[in-house]
Design a protein around this motif. Structure first.
Motif, short mmCIF file in Angstrom:
data_model
loop_
_atom_site.label_atom_id
_atom_site.label_comp_id
_atom_site.label_asym_id
_atom_site.label_seq_id
_atom_site.Cartn_x
_atom_site.Cartn_y
_atom_site.Cartn_z
N ALA A 59 2.67 5.90 -8.95
CA ALA A 59 1.63 6.54 -8.15
C ALA A 59 0.50 5.56 -7.89
CB ALA A 59 1.11 7.76 -8.87
N THR A 60 0.59 4.37 -8.43
CA THR A 60 -0.49 3.41 -8.21
C THR A 60 -0.18 2.54 -7.01
OG1 THR A 60 0.49 2.01 -9.88
CG2 THR A 60 -1.29 3.47 -10.58
N SER A 61 -0.18 1.24 -7.18
CA SER A 61 -0.22 0.44 -5.97
C SER A 61 0.99 -0.46 -5.79
CB SER A 61 -1.46 -0.41 -6.01
OG SER A 61 -1.41 -1.15 -7.19
N GLU A 102 -1.55 1.33 -1.66
CA GLU A 102 -1.26 2.35 -2.67
C GLU A 102 -1.15 3.72 -2.00
OE1 GLU A 102 -4.49 2.05 -5.49
OE2 GLU A 102 -5.98 2.00 -3.91
N ASN A 103 -0.45 4.62 -2.67
CA ASN A 103 -0.24 5.93 -2.04
C ASN A 103 -1.12 7.02 -2.64
OD1 ASN A 103 1.07 6.02 -4.44
ND2 ASN A 103 3.11 6.45 -3.61
N THR A 104 -2.07 6.64 -3.45
CA THR A 104 -3.08 7.58 -3.92
C THR A 104 -4.44 6.89 -3.84
OG1 THR A 104 -2.89 6.79 -6.17
CG2 THR A 104 -1.57 8.73 -5.62
N GLY A 105 -5.50 7.63 -4.06
CA GLY A 105 -6.84 7.02 -4.08
C GLY A 105 -7.58 7.20 -2.77
N ALA A 108 -5.86 6.14 0.72
CA ALA A 108 -4.78 7.03 1.16
C ALA A 108 -5.37 8.38 1.59
CB ALA A 108 -3.78 7.21 0.03
N ASP A 109 -6.37 8.87 0.85
CA ASP A 109 -6.98 10.17 1.18
C ASP A 109 -7.67 10.12 2.54
OD1 ASP A 109 -6.09 11.04 -1.21
OD2 ASP A 109 -8.03 10.92 -2.25
N GLN A 337 -7.70 3.02 6.77
CA GLN A 337 -7.32 2.26 5.56
C GLN A 337 -8.15 0.97 5.49
OE1 GLN A 337 -4.93 2.63 3.02
NE2 GLN A 337 -5.09 0.54 2.23
#
Ligand code: PLP
Length: 481
Positions: A59-61, A102-105, A108-109, A337
Motif C-alpha cells: 500500500a506504500t510506494s 504511490e497508491n495511497t496518501g 493519490a487522494d 499529482q
C-alpha cells in the motif's frame, strides 16, 4: 567511436544494426534492446509491470510489489510472460526517487478528487479549449520551485525534448551534445536541422575544444559565425550515475557565449538539499541555465515534462513548439499529482514530509553505495547519485544476475550491449526514499550472496567496513574504562 565528433548528429555509440541483447533467453528479469528502438541505449525491462498499481501489493510506494515473470527468447524482441507472479519483490529498478509513485496518501487522494471534478480526458489542446486553471497553477508552481520566471508543461517527457529543441535551434545553429545524452535529446537535435557535434561524456576539455573550433571556424564552407551554439547536457546520466559538471559547463557557456539546455529528468527532486535538482546541488543561480528541462515521471510519480526559464523563452515556446500547439493537454489527475507532490517537497503542504524524503533519499544513496563498495563491487557514478550502476562486465552474467536476484525476491534492471559497451554490462539500481533500512539491508545481503555466486566482487580496493549507520546514543552508551 565513442566520444567522436559527428556533424551529422549520429550518436557516437553507434553499433551494428538490429543487435539484440537480453538477459540471456531465460526466465527472470530480462532486458531486450534493439538499435531500432527509439531509446536504443536504454532498456525495456520486464519489470515495468511492478509499478502498475493493479499489481502492487504494497500500500506504500511500489518499493515492494508483485512482479510478473517473463522470458525473452534469444534474439527476439518480444518477451513472453510465463504466468508466474513473484510476490513481495523489493523494487530496485524504478525511478521512484522520492516514493511519490504511490497508491495511497495525499497525492493519490487529491488526484482521485480532481478526477471526480474534471474527469480524466481533456480532448483539446491548451491553445484551444483545453486550458484548465489547474494547468496554470501547476506551471506557476514549477517556475517557483525552480526559481525562474516562467515554466510550461507538456504531456510527455520524451516529447518535451524532441519537440522543443527543434523550436529553439535550426539550420545555421550548432548543437554540442554529450555523447551519452538521452534518445529524446538526440532526436530533438536531429529534427532541428542544426549541425550536431558530440563531446565526450562530461569531459570539459572535449567540450571546450568543440567550442573553440566553433568560434574560430564558424559554419562549414562559408565560415560565417554560427547563429546560435546550444550545449545540451543532462543533470544525472541514467546509465552511468554521473552528475553533470554544471559549474564548469556554465563557465564555458559564458566564456564562449553559448546557450545551455539542461535536462533534469533524473536530477529534479532527487538532488540538492531542497530537491531542486543539480542547480541546487551545486548552489548555482538557476538564471545561468538558459533552458531548464525536466520530467514529472521520476521524482514526482506522475507523467509529462516541463521547460522553464525566462518569460520570453516560455512565451515563444507556447506559440512555436509543436508539442504546445498540437498536443492534447495534460490529464487533470496527472496535473494534481504533480501539484501535490511538488508542494510537499516545497513544504507548502504544511508538513516536513517532502523535506524528509529528500533527506532520506540522500542518506539511502550514500549508505547503499558505501556498502556495495565495502563488499568489493565496482560501481560507477557520483557518490550522491541515486542511480547506481554496478558492473557485471561479462554479458553472460547479465541474465544470471537478474534471475538469481529475482529468485531471492529482488527486482533489478540489468543492462548490456548496445546500451553499454560490450564488456561493460551492468546492473542498474535506483534508490528511493521509500526504501526502508530493512529493505536496503535485505537487498544488500542478497546482492552480496549473488555476487559471490557469480564472482562479481571485482574490486581490488576493498574498503574496510565501518559502522553501517550512525551510532544511536540511546542504544550505545559511552563506557568509561
Ligand atoms: C534524460 C531523460 N530525458 C527525457 C526522458 C523522457 O522522459 P519520459 O519518460 O518522462 O517521457 C528520459 C526518460 O527516462 C530521460 O532519462
Amino acid at each position: 567511436m565513442s566520444g567522436s565528433t559527428s556533424t551529422t548528429g549520429t550518436p557516437t555509440r553507434t553499433r551494428s544494426t538490429q543487435h539484440h541483447i537480453m538477459a540471456a533467453s531465460t526466465a527472470g528479469l530480462s532486458l531486450s534492446l534493439s538499435k531500432r528502438h527509439p531509446c536504443w541505449w536504454q532498456y525495456s525491462p520486464t519489470w515495468a509491470t511492478a509499478s502498475s498499481p493493479s499489481l502492487a501489493t504494497s500500500a506504500t510506494s511500489f518499493a515492494t510489489g508483485k512482479l510478473k515473470d517473463a522470458i525473452s527468447p534469444e534474439r527476439r524482441r518480444n518477451k513472453r510472460y510465463t504466468g508466474r507472479v513473484v510476490q513481495d519483490v523489493i523494487n530496485l529498478g524504478s525511478y521512484n526517487y522520492l516514493g511519490f509513485a504511490e497508491n495511497t496518501g495525499p497525492c493519490a487522494d487529491s488526484a482521485a478528487e480532481v478526477t471526480m471534478k474534471y474527469g480524466v480526458g481533456i480532448a483539446s489542446t491548451r491553445q484551444e479549449i483545453g486550458n484548465l486553471d489547474r494547468h496554470e497553477e501547476m506551471e506557476k508552481l514549477v517556475a517557483k520551485f525552480l526559481g525562474v520566471e516562467s515554466a510550461m508543461a507538456f504531456g510527455m517527457g520524451f516529447a518535451t525534448n524532441s519537440m522543443n529543441i527543434p523550436a529553439l535551434a535550426g539550420k545555421g545553429c550548432l548543437i554540442l551534445s554529450d555523447e551519452l545524452n538521452h534518445a529524446s535529446l538526440v532526436l530533438g537535435a536531429r529534427l532541428s536541422g542544426s549541425t550536431i557535434r558530440v563531446f565526450k561524456h562530461n569531459n570539459m576539455q572535449s567540450l571546450e575544444k568543440l567550442l573553440k573550433e566553433a568560434i574560430v571556424h564558424g559554419q562549414p564552407r562559408t565560415h560565417r559565425p554560427w547563429k546560435k551554439i546550444l550545449i545540451v547536457v543532462e543533470g544525472i546520466y541514467s546509465m552511468e550515475g554521473s552528475i553533470v559538471r554544471l559549474p564548469e559547463v556554465i563557465a564555458l557557456k559564458k566564456r564562449y557565449r553559448a546557450y545551455l539546455y539542461l535536462d533534469e529528468a533524473h536530477s529534479i527532486g532527487a538532488l540538492g538539499p531542497r530537491g531542486r535538482g543539480v542547480v541546487d546541488y551545486f548552489g548555482l543561480d538557476p538564471c545561468d541555465v538558459d533552458v531548464m528541462m525536466g520530467t514529472f515521471t521520476k521524482s514526482f510519480g506522475a507523467a509529462g515534462g516541463y521547460i522553464a526559464g525566462k518569460r520570453e523563452l516560455i512565451e515563444y515556446l507556447r506559440s512555436h513548439s509543436h508539442s504546445a500547439v498540437y498536443a492534447t493537454s495534460m490529464s487533470p489527475p496527472v496535473v494534481e499529482q504533480i501539484i501535490t507532490s511538488m508542494k510537499c517537497i516545497m513544504g507548502e503542504d504544511g508538513t516536513t514530509i517532502g523535506c524528509d524524503r529528500v533527506r532520506q533519499l540522500a542518506e539511502n544513496t550514500v549508505y547503499f553505495r558505501k556498502r556495495l563498495r565495502e563488499m568489493g563491487f565496482i560501481i560507477y557514478g557520483n557518490n550522491d547519485s541515486p542511480v547506481v550502476p554496478m558492473m557485471l562486465y561479462m554479458p553472460a552474467k547479465i541474465g544470471a544476475f537478474g534471475r538469481e536476484m529475482l529468485k531471492r525476491n529482488i527486482g533489478v534492471v540489468v543492462v548490456g550491449f548496445p546500451a553499454t559497451p560490450i564488456i561493460e554490462s551492468r546492473a542498474r539500481f535506483c534508490i528511493s526514499a521509500a526504501h526502508t533500512n530493512d529493505m536496503l539491508d535485505r537487498a544488500l545481503s542478497v546482492i552480496s550472496e549473488v555476487g559471490d555466486l557469480l564472482q562479481l566482487k571485482y574490486s581490488r580496493h576493498r574498503i574496510q567496513p565501518s559502522l553501517a549507520r550512525p551510532v544511536d546514543d540511546n542504544v550505545y552508551e559511552d563506557i568509561d574504562d
